[in-house]
Design a protein around this motif. Structure first.
Motif, PDB file in Angstrom:
ATOM      1  N   GLU A 184     -12.406  11.989   0.609  1.00 25.33           N
ATOM      2  CA  GLU A 184     -11.980  12.554   1.888  1.00 25.33           C
ATOM      3  C   GLU A 184     -12.062  14.073   1.871  1.00 25.33           C
ATOM      4  OE1 GLU A 184      -8.351  11.634   3.749  1.00 25.33           O
ATOM      5  OE2 GLU A 184      -8.822   9.524   4.103  1.00 25.33           O
ATOM      6  N   ALA A 185     -11.662  14.685   0.763  1.00 32.53           N
ATOM      7  CA  ALA A 185     -11.732  16.144   0.663  1.00 32.53           C
ATOM      8  C   ALA A 185     -13.171  16.624   0.784  1.00 32.53           C
ATOM      9  CB  ALA A 185     -11.116  16.608  -0.655  1.00 32.53           C
ATOM     10  N   SER A 186     -14.109  15.877   0.202  1.00 36.67           N
ATOM     11  CA  SER A 186     -15.520  16.252   0.297  1.00 36.67           C
ATOM     12  C   SER A 186     -16.016  16.133   1.733  1.00 36.67           C
ATOM     13  CB  SER A 186     -16.358  15.361  -0.624  1.00 36.67           C
ATOM     14  OG  SER A 186     -16.003  15.563  -1.981  1.00 36.67           O
ATOM     15  N   VAL A 187     -15.610  15.068   2.427  1.00 40.24           N
ATOM     16  CA  VAL A 187     -16.019  14.884   3.823  1.00 40.24           C
ATOM     17  C   VAL A 187     -15.380  15.963   4.695  1.00 40.24           C
ATOM     18  CG1 VAL A 187     -15.943  13.332   5.808  1.00 40.24           C
ATOM     19  CG2 VAL A 187     -16.395  12.411   3.514  1.00 40.24           C
ATOM     20  N   ALA A 188     -14.106  16.270   4.446  1.00 37.37           N
ATOM     21  CA  ALA A 188     -13.410  17.285   5.232  1.00 37.37           C
ATOM     22  C   ALA A 188     -14.087  18.647   5.097  1.00 37.37           C
ATOM     23  CB  ALA A 188     -11.950  17.378   4.801  1.00 37.37           C
ATOM     24  N   ALA A 189     -14.643  18.938   3.912  1.00 35.31           N
ATOM     25  CA  ALA A 189     -15.300  20.227   3.679  1.00 35.31           C
ATOM     26  C   ALA A 189     -16.586  20.374   4.483  1.00 35.31           C
ATOM     27  CB  ALA A 189     -15.587  20.390   2.184  1.00 35.31           C
ATOM     28  N   LEU A 190     -17.134  19.266   4.969  1.00 37.64           N
ATOM     29  CA  LEU A 190     -18.363  19.319   5.770  1.00 37.64           C
ATOM     30  C   LEU A 190     -18.083  19.717   7.209  1.00 37.64           C
ATOM     31  CD1 LEU A 190     -20.054  15.984   4.595  1.00 37.64           C
ATOM     32  CD2 LEU A 190     -20.403  18.279   3.670  1.00 37.64           C
ATOM     33  N   ARG A 191     -16.834  19.608   7.617  1.00 40.55           N
ATOM     34  CA  ARG A 191     -16.460  19.813   9.024  1.00 40.55           C
ATOM     35  C   ARG A 191     -16.821  21.225   9.475  1.00 40.55           C
ATOM     36  NH1 ARG A 191     -10.499  17.900  11.132  1.00 40.55           N
ATOM     37  NH2 ARG A 191     -10.899  17.962  13.386  1.00 40.55           N
ATOM     38  N   GLY A 192     -17.553  21.304  10.558  1.00 36.39           N
ATOM     39  CA  GLY A 192     -17.989  22.588  11.088  1.00 36.39           C
ATOM     40  C   GLY A 192     -19.340  23.031  10.564  1.00 36.39           C
ATOM     41  N   ASN A 193     -19.776  22.457   9.432  1.00 37.67           N
ATOM     42  CA  ASN A 193     -21.051  22.834   8.829  1.00 37.67           C
ATOM     43  C   ASN A 193     -22.115  21.757   8.955  1.00 37.67           C
ATOM     44  OD1 ASN A 193     -20.024  25.347   7.737  1.00 37.67           O
ATOM     45  ND2 ASN A 193     -18.918  24.097   6.243  1.00 37.67           N
ATOM     46  N   ARG A 194     -21.691  20.502   8.978  1.00 43.62           N
ATOM     47  CA  ARG A 194     -22.606  19.373   9.097  1.00 43.62           C
ATOM     48  C   ARG A 194     -22.196  18.522  10.283  1.00 43.62           C
ATOM     49  NH1 ARG A 194     -27.157  19.616   5.636  1.00 43.62           N
ATOM     50  NH2 ARG A 194     -26.515  20.541   3.649  1.00 43.62           N
ATOM     51  N   THR A 195     -23.166  17.833  10.840  1.00 50.52           N
ATOM     52  CA  THR A 195     -22.894  16.891  11.919  1.00 50.52           C
ATOM     53  C   THR A 195     -22.712  15.515  11.309  1.00 50.52           C
ATOM     54  OG1 THR A 195     -24.234  18.217  13.424  1.00 50.52           O
ATOM     55  CG2 THR A 195     -23.734  15.949  14.096  1.00 50.52           C
ATOM     56  N   VAL A 196     -21.528  14.925  11.504  1.00 45.03           N
ATOM     57  CA  VAL A 196     -21.155  13.695  10.809  1.00 45.03           C
ATOM     58  C   VAL A 196     -20.678  12.653  11.817  1.00 45.03           C
ATOM     59  CG1 VAL A 196     -19.593  12.665   9.095  1.00 45.03           C
ATOM     60  CG2 VAL A 196     -20.512  14.974   8.722  1.00 45.03           C
ATOM     61  N   LEU A 197     -21.154  11.418  11.633  1.00 49.24           N
ATOM     62  CA  LEU A 197     -20.602  10.262  12.346  1.00 49.24           C
ATOM     63  C   LEU A 197     -19.988   9.354  11.298  1.00 49.24           C
ATOM     64  CD1 LEU A 197     -20.186   8.666  14.960  1.00 49.24           C
ATOM     65  CD2 LEU A 197     -22.428   7.616  14.590  1.00 49.24           C
ATOM     66  N   LEU A 198     -18.678   9.186  11.364  1.00 54.01           N
ATOM     67  CA  LEU A 198     -17.909   8.470  10.348  1.00 54.01           C
ATOM     68  C   LEU A 198     -17.386   7.155  10.896  1.00 54.01           C
ATOM     69  CD1 LEU A 198     -16.195   8.408   7.621  1.00 54.01           C
ATOM     70  CD2 LEU A 198     -14.406   9.538   8.960  1.00 54.01           C
ATOM     71  N   VAL A 199     -17.756   6.056  10.265  1.00 52.16           N
ATOM     72  CA  VAL A 199     -17.171   4.751  10.585  1.00 52.16           C
ATOM     73  C   VAL A 199     -15.972   4.532   9.681  1.00 52.16           C
ATOM     74  CG1 VAL A 199     -17.481   2.268  10.290  1.00 52.16           C
ATOM     75  CG2 VAL A 199     -19.167   3.579  11.555  1.00 52.16           C
ATOM     76  N   SER A 200     -14.849   4.180  10.270  1.00 50.68           N
ATOM     77  CA  SER A 200     -13.644   3.906   9.488  1.00 50.68           C
ATOM     78  C   SER A 200     -12.787   2.887  10.225  1.00 50.68           C
ATOM     79  CB  SER A 200     -12.848   5.189   9.256  1.00 50.68           C
ATOM     80  OG  SER A 200     -11.636   4.914   8.564  1.00 50.68           O
ATOM     81  N   HIS A 201     -12.173   1.992   9.438  1.00 49.27           N
ATOM     82  CA  HIS A 201     -11.210   1.049  10.013  1.00 49.27           C
ATOM     83  C   HIS A 201      -9.814   1.649  10.055  1.00 49.27           C
ATOM     84  CE1 HIS A 201     -10.516   0.637   5.700  1.00 49.27           C
ATOM     85  NE2 HIS A 201      -9.330   0.169   6.012  1.00 49.27           N
ATOM     86  N   ASP A 202      -9.663   2.862   9.499  1.00 49.64           N
ATOM     87  CA  ASP A 202      -8.350   3.492   9.326  1.00 49.64           C
ATOM     88  C   ASP A 202      -8.159   4.594  10.372  1.00 49.64           C
ATOM     89  OD1 ASP A 202      -6.060   4.753   8.510  1.00 49.64           O
ATOM     90  OD2 ASP A 202      -6.741   5.179   6.467  1.00 49.64           O
ATOM     91  N   PRO A 203      -7.356   4.355  11.417  1.00 49.57           N
ATOM     92  CA  PRO A 203      -7.152   5.383  12.447  1.00 49.57           C
ATOM     93  C   PRO A 203      -6.586   6.684  11.882  1.00 49.57           C
ATOM     94  CG  PRO A 203      -6.319   3.251  13.192  1.00 49.57           C
ATOM     95  CD  PRO A 203      -6.633   3.101  11.735  1.00 49.57           C
ATOM     96  N   ALA A 204      -5.736   6.589  10.859  1.00 47.04           N
ATOM     97  CA  ALA A 204      -5.167   7.802  10.275  1.00 47.04           C
ATOM     98  C   ALA A 204      -6.249   8.643   9.602  1.00 47.04           C
ATOM     99  CB  ALA A 204      -4.077   7.436   9.268  1.00 47.04           C
ATOM    100  N   GLN A 205      -7.215   7.991   8.969  1.00 47.92           N
ATOM    101  CA  GLN A 205      -8.318   8.729   8.347  1.00 47.92           C
ATOM    102  C   GLN A 205      -9.165   9.434   9.405  1.00 47.92           C
ATOM    103  OE1 GLN A 205     -11.882   6.708   6.462  1.00 47.92           O
ATOM    104  NE2 GLN A 205     -10.979   7.650   4.624  1.00 47.92           N
TER     105      GLN A 205
END
Length: 230
Positions: A184-205
């Motif tokens: 999650e920390a690695s994905v969070a670090a992409l925010r603002g720099n990469r365009t990401v579409l994330l599939v998750s079953h976890d609403p909190a995530q």
């Protein structure tokens, strides 16, 4: 260009039967968008439809643009595969070293010197948050990595291609809590720099990681809303 990917009335069809959709959404440059919904709604199928990796017999219908360029289903355009890259739920680690795995996509799709390729891999491993853990053992088998490290290796392999968009399919669902937090920390670090579409079953995530959400429902409806954390 504001929109990296534009999807209009995308459906996944089995013959004349609609399995998923219609779905309409845009992915903005540098945004992290969550694709969520109940099991069976077709979240992972949408990701595979975007990169023409649907199971045999299923087809994508509707309009898809990547960087303003339209892509039609089944045209076999290799440019789409390197422009929009899917990282699957189960990390795929090949036989060979950590470095061999990180170089896999580059070797097939990019013409460059070995030195340039290695530089891109190093940068990708750093961006994926794995470099400090593997920089002194790049020649060791990739199979020696933990599940969380394997997932970040797959993320680095995708990032090395410098894609316009990353599609992440449940990247933490098979991980223990500690490994989940690291990925999650690695994905969070992409925010603002990469365009990401994330599939998750976890609403909190999704709330933690995403700027907005696209929600699929079992009926053929779609709603979009800002993530609570945005």
């Amino acid at each position: 260009m504001d929109h990296v990917i534009s999807v209009r009335d995308l459906r996944v069809l089995d013959g004349k039967k609609t399995l998923v959709g219609p779905v309409t959404f845009d992915l903005k440059q540098g945004s992290t968008t969550g694709l969520c919904g109940p099991s069976g709604a077709g979240k992972s199928t949408v990701l595979r439809a975007l990169v023409d990796l649907l199971p045999h017999g299923l087809v994508r219908d509707g309009h898809l643009e990547v960087l303003g360029r339209p892509f039609r289903h089944g045209k076999g355009d290799s440019g789409l595969r390197s422009t929009v890259v899917l990282v699957p739920q189960t990390p795929v680690v090949f036989g060979g070293s950590i470095l061999d795995n990180a170089l896999f996509g580059l070797r097939h799709l990019v013409r460059a010197s070995r030195s340039d390729l290695n530089d891109r891999v190093e940068q990708a491993l750093k961006e994926a948050g794995l470099w400090n853990e593997v920089c002194n053992r790049l020649d060791t088998p990739a199979q020696s990595l933990s599940n969380g490290q394997r997932q970040r290796l797959c993320l680095a392999r995708a990032l090395a291609l410098e894609p316009a968009a990353l599609l992440l399919d449940e990247p933490t669902s098979a991980l223990d809590e500690r490994s989940r937090d690291t990925v999650e920390a690695s994905v969070a670090a992409l925010r603002g720099n990469r365009t990401v579409l994330l599939v998750s079953h976890d609403p909190a995530q999704v709330e933690r990681l995403c700027d907005r959400t696209v929600r699929l429902e079992l009926p053929e409806t779609l709603t979009c809303s800002p993530a609570a954390a945005a």
